[in-house]
Each structure stands twice: as C-alpha cells, then as structure tokens.
Write a protein that holds these residues in place. Structure first.
Motif: not given
Length: 181
Positions: A103-108
């Motif tokens: 998902p966009r802007w999710s933790p990575r």
C-alpha cells in the motif's frame, strides 16, 4: 532545457548519467537497511556511487502510527537507462525484504526512488522523473542539498529554491553523518 521523454528513453550506454536516488527505511535496523541498499546499488553494472547525504530521521507521510523513517539521498554516475535502473532498484528492494506490492505510504524495509536523472523529464506508465513529489518533500530536498544543488528540470529552479518554497514543515533530525560509500 529539460528533455521530455514520454516513451522509452534512449541513453548512451557508455556515458555516465548523474542520478539522484532517495533512500528510506522505517522497519527494523533502518541504518543497516540503508547501508545494504547503497552497497547493492554500488555493485550495479556501469554504476558508481559518487556521494551519499547525511541520514535524517523524519516523520512518516500518510499512514499514521508507524515508525519514523531514516532517509537520505545518493548521487550516482550510471550508464544504465532510466527504466533499467528502476528495475534494478526494485530488485534490490525485494532482496532486502520489501514485498513486490504494498500500500502507498505503508511501512517499508527499504524504499529506493529515482528523484532526478540528468535533466530528463520522463512520463511513462512505469516511471516518472523527476519524482512527482520531490519538490514538496523536505526529507528529500534537505538531504539532496547535503551533496549537490541540482536543477529541478520541471521548473528550472535549483534544490535550494525548491526547499525555500516547500510547504512541508516536518522536522528532520540528522542521525548520522552519512552512509559509507
């Protein structure tokens, strides 16, 4: 004058191109993930890491309740075409534990974004250069200024000018001088 490319750019495979890559991590040992990413980028064919910015702790964008990011910017000389460099960055992200879809802007674990590639302006379904949010992200602009003050080909402004009018008011905390090159 920036060069607009809307299909597959043709680049001279013998001439190095100046490329700025944003790096970020907010899962696990963030400094280690950034170092691993820089080390792997430096091993890419016809690519050399020229400079790496300081590392900054920054507030996450988007999804609330996640760890702060460690962010920086890497300057490369590369003969890789923009699409191939993007493909190699995606491979590095996956090798370091980032899922193929997310998902966009999710933790990575790691995020590698091509910010600038020479003075190219590229718009394809898979790749947009300059990075579409570069001009409004302090966590990219400030680290970029650590190593250079390149022009933003979309407007002709330099990075300092973009930072001066940036609406991002987040706080950046320098946590390390820089990643090893």
């Amino acid at each position: 004058m920036p060069r607009l490319i809307t299909r597959h750019p043709v680049t001279d495979t013998m001439t190095p191109h100046k490329v700025f890559i944003g790096i970020g991590s907010n899962i696990g040992d963030r400094l280690h993930h950034l170092q691993e990413a820089v080390d792997r980028v430096s091993l890419l064919e016809n690519t050399a890491v020229v400079k790496v910015s300081h590392v900054y702790m920054t507030e996450p964008v988007g999804e609330a309740g996640q760890n702060r990011f460690y962010n920086g910017v890497v300057l490369l000389d590369t003969a890789l075409a923009p699409e191939e460099l993007r493909r190699q960055c995606k491979i590095i992200e996956q090798e370091l534990g980032r899922p193929e879809t997310y998902p966009r802007w999710s933790p990575r674990v790691i995020d590698l974004d091509i910010l600038l590639y020479d003075d190219l302006v590229i718009s394809t379904p898979a790749l947009t250069i300059p990075h579409p949010e570069l001009h409004c992200r302090k966590f990219v602009l400030l680290p970029m200024l650590d190593i250079a003050n390149p022009l933003y080909p979309a407007t002709g402004e330099n990075t300092l000018q973009l930072l001066d009018r940036c609406i991002d008011r987040s706080v950046l905390i320098r946590v390390r001088e820089s990643i090893r090159v």
